[in-house]
Write a protein that holds these residues in place. Structure first.
Motif, mmCIF file in Angstrom:
data_model
loop_
_atom_site.group_PDB
_atom_site.id
_atom_site.type_symbol
_atom_site.label_atom_id
_atom_site.label_comp_id
_atom_site.label_asym_id
_atom_site.label_seq_id
_atom_site.Cartn_x
_atom_site.Cartn_y
_atom_site.Cartn_z
ATOM 1 N N LEU A 155 1.944 -14.686 -6.277
ATOM 2 C CA LEU A 155 2.494 -15.797 -7.076
ATOM 3 C C LEU A 155 3.240 -14.673 -8.165
ATOM 4 N N ALA A 156 3.140 -13.595 -8.537
ATOM 5 C CA ALA A 156 3.227 -12.992 -9.912
ATOM 6 C C ALA A 156 4.766 -12.506 -9.162
ATOM 7 N N GLY A 157 4.320 -11.705 -8.135
ATOM 8 C CA GLY A 157 6.012 -11.982 -6.612
ATOM 9 C C GLY A 157 7.114 -12.509 -6.852
ATOM 10 N N ILE A 158 6.474 -13.329 -6.505
ATOM 11 C CA ILE A 158 7.778 -14.855 -6.078
ATOM 12 C C ILE A 158 8.262 -14.919 -8.051
ATOM 13 N N VAL A 159 7.028 -15.312 -9.263
ATOM 14 C CA VAL A 159 7.640 -16.276 -9.608
ATOM 15 C C VAL A 159 8.395 -14.649 -11.081
ATOM 16 N N SER A 160 8.256 -13.705 -11.675
ATOM 17 C CA SER A 160 8.802 -12.130 -11.347
ATOM 18 C C SER A 160 9.949 -11.566 -10.659
ATOM 19 N N GLY A 161 10.089 -12.044 -9.790
ATOM 20 C CA GLY A 161 11.413 -11.269 -8.759
ATOM 21 C C GLY A 161 10.571 -9.929 -8.324
ATOM 22 N N ALA A 162 9.783 -9.336 -8.429
ATOM 23 C CA ALA A 162 9.443 -8.530 -7.714
ATOM 24 C C ALA A 162 9.816 -7.902 -6.399
ATOM 25 N N GLU A 163 10.098 -6.297 -5.960
ATOM 26 C CA GLU A 163 10.397 -5.826 -4.289
ATOM 27 C C GLU A 163 9.077 -6.279 -3.980
ATOM 28 N N MET A 164 7.554 -5.499 -3.913
ATOM 29 C CA MET A 164 6.950 -5.412 -3.452
ATOM 30 C C MET A 164 5.575 -5.692 -3.693
ATOM 31 N N VAL A 165 4.898 -6.633 -3.174
ATOM 32 C CA VAL A 165 3.372 -7.238 -3.725
ATOM 33 C C VAL A 165 2.203 -6.784 -2.410
ATOM 34 N N ILE A 166 2.004 -5.930 -2.976
ATOM 35 C CA ILE A 166 0.401 -5.125 -2.080
ATOM 36 C C ILE A 166 -0.976 -5.932 -2.835
ATOM 37 N N THR A 167 -1.484 -6.720 -2.061
ATOM 38 C CA THR A 167 -2.619 -7.252 -1.701
ATOM 39 C C THR A 167 -3.746 -6.848 -0.979
ATOM 40 N N PRO A 168 -5.109 -7.209 -1.405
ATOM 41 C CA PRO A 168 -6.347 -6.566 0.001
ATOM 42 C C PRO A 168 -5.820 -7.945 1.096
ATOM 43 N N GLU A 169 -5.495 -8.435 1.019
ATOM 44 C CA GLU A 169 -4.841 -9.670 2.178
ATOM 45 C C GLU A 169 -3.739 -8.566 3.527
ATOM 46 N N SER A 170 -3.369 -7.641 2.564
ATOM 47 C CA SER A 170 -1.953 -7.429 3.026
ATOM 48 C C SER A 170 -1.797 -6.216 3.029
ATOM 49 N N PRO A 171 -3.035 -5.650 3.970
ATOM 50 C CA PRO A 171 -2.780 -3.798 3.378
ATOM 51 C C PRO A 171 -0.874 -3.097 3.541
ATOM 52 N N VAL A 172 -1.301 -2.036 2.754
ATOM 53 C CA VAL A 172 0.173 -1.496 3.605
ATOM 54 C C VAL A 172 -0.376 -0.095 3.270
ATOM 55 N N THR A 173 1.096 1.318 4.412
ATOM 56 C CA THR A 173 0.385 2.393 3.918
ATOM 57 C C THR A 173 1.351 2.945 2.356
ATOM 58 N N VAL A 174 1.487 3.943 2.306
ATOM 59 C CA VAL A 174 2.206 4.819 0.621
ATOM 60 C C VAL A 174 3.301 4.498 1.258
ATOM 61 N N GLU A 175 3.407 5.254 3.119
ATOM 62 C CA GLU A 175 4.968 5.612 3.646
ATOM 63 C C GLU A 175 5.683 4.312 3.410
ATOM 64 N N GLU A 176 4.965 3.010 3.753
ATOM 65 C CA GLU A 176 6.248 1.502 3.877
ATOM 66 C C GLU A 176 6.603 1.527 2.137
ATOM 67 N N VAL A 177 5.667 1.245 1.075
ATOM 68 C CA VAL A 177 6.030 1.740 -0.255
ATOM 69 C C VAL A 177 6.810 2.232 -0.423
ATOM 70 N N ALA A 178 7.114 3.624 -0.236
ATOM 71 C CA ALA A 178 7.904 4.290 -0.374
ATOM 72 C C ALA A 178 9.551 4.046 -0.091
ATOM 73 N N LYS A 179 9.007 4.007 1.195
ATOM 74 C CA LYS A 179 10.589 2.917 1.899
ATOM 75 C C LYS A 179 10.954 1.621 1.238
ATOM 76 N N ALA A 180 10.103 0.798 1.285
ATOM 77 C CA ALA A 180 10.631 -0.451 0.607
ATOM 78 C C ALA A 180 11.652 -0.400 -1.031
ATOM 79 N N VAL A 181 10.400 0.384 -1.435
ATOM 80 C CA VAL A 181 11.637 0.844 -3.089
ATOM 81 C C VAL A 181 12.854 1.904 -2.143
ATOM 82 N N GLU A 182 12.685 3.092 -1.072
ATOM 83 C CA GLU A 182 14.505 3.864 -1.184
ATOM 84 C C GLU A 182 15.534 2.791 -1.052
ATOM 85 N N ASP A 183 14.997 1.511 0.012
ATOM 86 C CA ASP A 183 15.754 0.838 0.754
ATOM 87 C C ASP A 183 16.471 -0.486 -0.848
ATOM 88 N N ALA A 184 16.056 -0.537 -1.532
ATOM 89 C CA ALA A 184 15.919 -1.403 -2.938
ATOM 90 C C ALA A 184 16.830 -0.481 -3.344
#
Ligand code: F6P
Length: 325
Positions: A183-212
């Motif tokens: 919810l904070a991701g939506i109301v704060s306009g975050a580029e990415m949200v990482i939760t226990p329910e939606s695990p991601v890898t370091v590489e995926e985070v790095a790619k999302a940030v580089e894409d941004a």
């Protein structure tokens, strides 16, 4: 002998959450309107075991509506899960003349309430936890205020992130549940949200940030729930080593999310829940929890609350993702 007034024991338990005080106020004053009386139990279940009680009248709860925390104090009581201590608690309730108990707290606290109900005590629960991980209610007490605290903090972080062209990894609370993060991701306009329910890898985070960065963004905000498998400090180190365009900074919001003056929504929710719990108890209901269901304040069985897991609406994950472009 004069008729004994219906007597309600009241405690707050587990992690505190903003809104517990307006809820205490509502319970005490609603009880008075039913000609019932309230005994405040200090320090959650620990106080119930130790017999730390104090009478609470309408004047004792004046001026607490706007205060965070809980005037009854709270504890996490491991020993209350043991039958021996529950028996001690029941004995204390009986000698104090309590006819019923209201418990304001999170999952563990509501389990304790259910255990007492199974032993014949009249108990009504009220969901209080900033995590919003309690089954059966749309919102628990504390969530809205915590969300506003997070939103305010991220608005500030974004200012400095933009000025410096940085990526910020912001850790929010939520041990086993990513509700606050999403919810904070939506109301704060975050580029990415990482939760226990939606695990991601370091590489995926790095790619999302580089894409941004490549899309011309001036900053990147990544919100990480504390219960996520990737930890912010490790992630920051890895991202800096990988060179994602932005340099990285970490902010762990921590217990600041649990304090502060409750929002208007929170005060209203807490008040409605307190009033509902008293009504339920004086009308003979037990083993139930006050629950916000759409616009209605209802009651749900504690057996279900303690056995079911609340999941986050999948639309929220999708929304957080598509709006981060
Ligand atoms: O359950 C509420 C919560 O704030 C969690 O989000 C967090 O993991 C935990 O409590 C922290 O607990 P404590 O205050 O005992 O450190």
């Amino acid at each position: 002998m004069a008729n004994k007034k219906f007597t309600i024991g009241l405690l707050t338990s587990g992690g505190d959450s903003p809104g517990m005080n307006p809820c205490i106020r509502a319970v005490v004053r609603a009880a008075a309107s039913h000609d019932a009386q309230v005994i405040g139990i200090m320090d959650g279940y620990e106080g119930l075991i130790n017999g730390e009680f104090r009478p609470l009248g309408p004047r004792d709860v004046g001026g607490i509506m706007q205060r965070g925390g809980t005037i009854l104090q709270t504890r996490r009581s491991k020993r209350f899960m043991e039958k021996t201590y529950q028996r001690e608690a029941i004995r204390n309730m009986n000698s104090a003349g309590m006819d019923g108990l209201i418990v304001i707290g999170g999952e563990g606290s509501l389990k304790g309430a259910h255990a007492l109900a199974e032993q014949g005590i009249k108990v009504v629960g009220i969901p209080g936890s900033i995590d919003n991980d309690i089954w059966g209610t749309d919102m628990a007490i504390g969530v809205d205020t915590a969300m506003n605290t997070i939103m305010d903090a991220i608005d500030k972080l974004r200012d400095t992130a933009s000025s410096h062209g940085r990526a910020f990894l912001v850790e929010v609370m939520g041990r086993g549940c990513g509700y606050l993060a999403v919810l904070a991701g939506i109301v704060s306009g975050a580029e990415m949200v990482i939760t226990p329910e939606s695990p991601v890898t370091v590489e995926e985070v790095a790619k999302a940030v580089e894409d941004a960065y490549l899309r011309g963004k001036r900053h990147a905000i990544i919100i990480v729930a504390e219960g996520a498998s990737l930890k912010v400090v490790d992630l920051a180190r890895a991202m800096d080593e990988m060179d994602v365009g932005f340099t990285t900074r970490v902010t762990i919001l921590g217990h600041i999310q649990r304090g502060g003056s409750p929002t208007a929504f929170e005060r209203m929710l807490a008040t409605r829940m307190g009033v509902k719990a008293v009504e339920a108890l004086v009308s003979g209901q037990t083993d139930v929890m006050a629950a916000l269901q759409g616009r209605t304040m209802g009651l749900v069985p504690l057996t279900e609350v303690t056995n079911k897991t609340r999941s986050i609406n999948p639309e929220y994950f999708e929304m957080a993702h598509i709006l981060s472009r």
